[in-house]
Write a protein that holds these residues in place. Structure first.
Motif, PDB file in Angstrom:
ATOM      1  N   GLN A 101      48.735  43.358  51.385  1.00  0.00           N
ATOM      2  CA  GLN A 101      48.119  42.102  50.966  1.00  0.00           C
ATOM      3  C   GLN A 101      48.960  40.938  51.453  1.00  0.00           C
ATOM      4  O   GLN A 101      50.197  41.040  51.510  1.00  0.00           O
ATOM      5  CB  GLN A 101      48.039  41.981  49.437  1.00  0.00           C
ATOM      6  N   ALA A 156      40.459  31.913  49.797  1.00  0.00           N
ATOM      7  CA  ALA A 156      39.398  31.847  48.798  1.00  0.00           C
ATOM      8  C   ALA A 156      39.805  32.444  47.448  1.00  0.00           C
ATOM      9  O   ALA A 156      39.403  31.931  46.403  1.00  0.00           O
ATOM     10  CB  ALA A 156      38.147  32.558  49.319  1.00  0.00           C
ATOM     11  N   THR A 157      40.609  33.518  47.466  1.00  0.00           N
ATOM     12  CA  THR A 157      40.874  34.254  46.228  1.00  0.00           C
ATOM     13  C   THR A 157      42.348  34.353  45.845  1.00  0.00           C
ATOM     14  O   THR A 157      42.664  34.874  44.782  1.00  0.00           O
ATOM     15  CB  THR A 157      40.324  35.690  46.326  1.00  0.00           C
ATOM     16  N   GLY A 158      43.230  33.913  46.718  1.00  0.00           N
ATOM     17  CA  GLY A 158      44.655  34.041  46.443  1.00  0.00           C
ATOM     18  C   GLY A 158      45.261  35.326  46.964  1.00  0.00           C
ATOM     19  O   GLY A 158      46.459  35.557  46.829  1.00  0.00           O
ATOM     20  N   LYS A 159      44.418  36.178  47.560  1.00  0.00           N
ATOM     21  CA  LYS A 159      44.945  37.397  48.182  1.00  0.00           C
ATOM     22  C   LYS A 159      43.985  37.888  49.252  1.00  0.00           C
ATOM     23  O   LYS A 159      42.764  37.806  49.116  1.00  0.00           O
ATOM     24  CB  LYS A 159      45.203  38.494  47.156  1.00  0.00           C
ATOM     25  N   GLY A 160      44.568  38.355  50.326  1.00  0.00           N
ATOM     26  CA  GLY A 160      43.802  38.946  51.414  1.00  0.00           C
ATOM     27  C   GLY A 160      44.342  40.341  51.656  1.00  0.00           C
ATOM     28  O   GLY A 160      45.527  40.510  51.937  1.00  0.00           O
ATOM     29  N   ARG A 215      49.473  37.653  49.623  1.00  0.00           N
ATOM     30  CA  ARG A 215      49.162  37.269  48.252  1.00  0.00           C
ATOM     31  C   ARG A 215      49.963  36.039  47.829  1.00  0.00           C
ATOM     32  O   ARG A 215      51.137  35.934  48.101  1.00  0.00           O
ATOM     33  CB  ARG A 215      49.487  38.444  47.335  1.00  0.00           C
ATOM     34  N   ASP A 273      40.763  34.180  55.459  1.00  0.00           N
ATOM     35  CA  ASP A 273      39.705  33.565  54.659  1.00  0.00           C
ATOM     36  C   ASP A 273      39.723  34.082  53.226  1.00  0.00           C
ATOM     37  O   ASP A 273      39.574  33.313  52.272  1.00  0.00           O
ATOM     38  CB  ASP A 273      38.333  33.816  55.295  1.00  0.00           C
ATOM     39  N   ASP A 274      39.902  35.399  53.050  1.00  0.00           N
ATOM     40  CA  ASP A 274      39.979  35.982  51.703  1.00  0.00           C
ATOM     41  C   ASP A 274      41.173  35.419  50.936  1.00  0.00           C
ATOM     42  O   ASP A 274      41.066  35.101  49.752  1.00  0.00           O
ATOM     43  CB  ASP A 274      40.100  37.508  51.769  1.00  0.00           C
TER      44      ASP A 274
END
Length: 150
Positions: free
Chosen positions: A145, A117-121, A147, A113-114
């Motif tokens: 990551q 949403a942000t381009g990196k988890g 990413r 999910d991260d």
């Protein structure tokens, strides 16, 4: 399965891992296990070289990502990266060393999910390394990551 082929490609694409004889023995979404043979990984006093122990543990982060996240579909364009990693040596290792790491289903969902949403988890992965007798010889903690590149 497709991720098994990607895992084999990862080990094959990093020549030092193949030269060390690292073998992935189990890989399923959320879990990876690899083995490190004694040869050619023995140091000058007959125990497993510290750098080899680190390498087999560190590469589990990439193996886990390939087996766990859909990097050819939903997360196409994402790659696994290591940000930092530490190792604690507990005792000299002799013989085949087994390295294991896993992520919970909840952690997998959060990282996915991260990433979307942000381009990196980002996630922390702990690995345990044991000798043939099942004794812990080392442990690692790494920050990884998934990413998006570009």
């Amino acid at each position: 399965m497709a991720y098994t082929l990607r895992v084999e490609a990862l080990v094959g694409s990093v020549p030092i891992l193949a030269a060390m004889g690292i073998r992935v023995v189990e890989v399923v979404p959320g879990r990876a296990v690899a083995e490190l043979p004694p040869e050619p990984n023995v140091n000058h006093f007959g125990v497993t070289y510290a750098g080899s122990l680190f390498s087999v543990a560190e590469m589990l982060g990439g193996v886990l990502c390939l087996a766990t996240f859909d990097l050819e579909g939903e997360l196409a364009g994402f790659v696994p990266l290591v940000k930092e990693s530490t190792i604690r040596f507990r005792r000299p290792a002799m013989g085949v060393v087994r390295a294991e790491a896993s992520m919970s289903h909840d952690e997998v969902a959060r990282v996915r999910d991260d990433a979307l949403a942000t381009g990196k988890g980002e996630f922390v992965l702990e690995a345990t390394l044991t000798d043939a007798g099942g004794e812990v010889v080392a442990s690692t903690v790494g920050t990884y990551q998934v990413r998006r590149l570009g």
